[in-house]
Motif scaffolding. Structure first.
Motif, PDB file in Angstrom:
ATOM      1  N   ASP A   1      38.554  22.446  36.655  1.00 44.02           N
ATOM      2  CA  ASP A   1      37.332  22.031  35.973  1.00 44.02           C
ATOM      3  C   ASP A   1      36.259  21.566  36.958  1.00 44.02           C
ATOM      4  OD1 ASP A   1      38.370  22.638  33.546  1.00 44.02           O
ATOM      5  OD2 ASP A   1      38.897  20.568  33.030  1.00 44.02           O
ATOM      6  N   ASN A   2      36.644  21.226  38.175  1.00 49.89           N
ATOM      7  CA  ASN A   2      35.682  20.713  39.171  1.00 49.89           C
ATOM      8  C   ASN A   2      35.030  21.808  39.951  1.00 49.89           C
ATOM      9  OD1 ASN A   2      36.076  18.072  38.478  1.00 49.89           O
ATOM     10  ND2 ASN A   2      37.832  17.869  39.837  1.00 49.89           N
TER      11      ASN A   2
ATOM     12  N   GLU B   1      51.229  16.457  35.684  1.00 50.84           N
ATOM     13  CA  GLU B   1      50.979  17.535  36.642  1.00 50.84           C
ATOM     14  C   GLU B   1      50.128  18.631  36.026  1.00 50.84           C
ATOM     15  OE1 GLU B   1      55.002  18.479  37.781  1.00 50.84           O
ATOM     16  OE2 GLU B   1      54.967  17.024  39.445  1.00 50.84           O
ATOM     17  N   LYS B   2      50.383  18.948  34.751  1.00 48.96           N
ATOM     18  CA  LYS B   2      49.582  19.965  34.076  1.00 48.96           C
ATOM     19  C   LYS B   2      48.137  19.489  33.926  1.00 48.96           C
ATOM     20  CE  LYS B   2      49.380  22.880  29.984  1.00 48.96           C
ATOM     21  NZ  LYS B   2      50.079  23.334  28.781  1.00 48.96           N
ATOM     22  N   ALA B   3      47.947  18.226  33.579  1.00 49.11           N
ATOM     23  CA  ALA B   3      46.594  17.668  33.446  1.00 49.11           C
ATOM     24  C   ALA B   3      45.870  17.709  34.786  1.00 49.11           C
ATOM     25  CB  ALA B   3      46.665  16.242  32.907  1.00 49.11           C
ATOM     26  N   ARG B   4      46.573  17.365  35.854  1.00 46.90           N
ATOM     27  CA  ARG B   4      45.961  17.405  37.193  1.00 46.90           C
ATOM     28  C   ARG B   4      45.580  18.844  37.561  1.00 46.90           C
ATOM     29  NH1 ARG B   4      49.613  15.621  41.932  1.00 46.90           N
ATOM     30  NH2 ARG B   4      50.174  17.785  41.790  1.00 46.90           N
TER      31      ARG B   4
ATOM     32  N   ILE C   1      44.901  21.333  35.492  1.00 44.43           N
ATOM     33  CA  ILE C   1      43.758  21.742  34.669  1.00 44.43           C
ATOM     34  C   ILE C   1      42.468  21.130  35.194  1.00 44.43           C
ATOM     35  CG2 ILE C   1      42.712  21.488  32.379  1.00 44.43           C
ATOM     36  CD1 ILE C   1      45.578  21.732  31.231  1.00 44.43           C
ATOM     37  N   SER C   2      42.514  19.860  35.560  1.00 47.83           N
ATOM     38  CA  SER C   2      41.299  19.186  36.035  1.00 47.83           C
ATOM     39  C   SER C   2      40.861  19.736  37.395  1.00 47.83           C
ATOM     40  CB  SER C   2      41.484  17.676  36.099  1.00 47.83           C
ATOM     41  OG  SER C   2      42.388  17.315  37.105  1.00 47.83           O
ATOM     42  N   ALA C   3      41.783  20.240  38.184  1.00 45.49           N
ATOM     43  CA  ALA C   3      41.422  20.816  39.476  1.00 45.49           C
ATOM     44  C   ALA C   3      40.537  22.050  39.290  1.00 45.49           C
ATOM     45  CB  ALA C   3      42.683  21.196  40.269  1.00 45.49           C
TER      46      ALA C   3
END
Length: 124
Positions: free
Chosen positions: A123-124, A114-117, A119-121
């Motif tokens: 980054d886009n 969930e943290k990776a998702r 963070i990636s949200a």
């Protein structure tokens, strides 16, 4: 608390573990194996020192050793600190888990995902 000494696992109370750990870390900083740029943060002075320390652990025991480190960190870190080191702790816990089903490991992996998702949200 689990403590490794001469490749054997021992159980100690938290005050003994804390003082032993502090003494060990202080000695390692004094002997230039570790550096401490910030309070209570340590890092190897050189990759070769880390590799040499790692080579002292038998190949067959490394995954188990890393997993044990992850267990201690998972149990001992506060929620805020755990969040800071979530990926590292999850990675350590995921070593030597072949065939292990553990709800706690699933929870930390879910938290990391969930943290990776999240963070990636951004980054886009």
């Amino acid at each position: 608390h689990i403590v490794w000494h001469d490749k054997r696992m021992s159980y100690m109370d938290s005050s003994t573990v804390e003082s032993s750990t502090e003494e060990l870390l202080t000695t390692m900083v004094e002997e230039n194996y570790l550096e401490s740029p910030k309070n209570n943060e340590y890092r190897w002075t050189h990759d070769n020192v880390q590799q040499a320390a790692s080579s002292l652990i038998e190949e067959e025991s490394r995954a188990s050793f890393r997993h044990s480190i992850g267990e201690v960190l998972y149990k001992e870190l506060s929620v805020n600190v755990l969040d800071t080191y979530l990926f590292e702790v999850a990675n350590l816990l995921n070593t030597a888990t072949s065939g292990v089903t553990n709800i706690e490991y699933a929870k930390i992996n879910l938290m990391a995902a969930e943290k990776a998702r999240f963070i990636s949200a951004f980054d886009n």
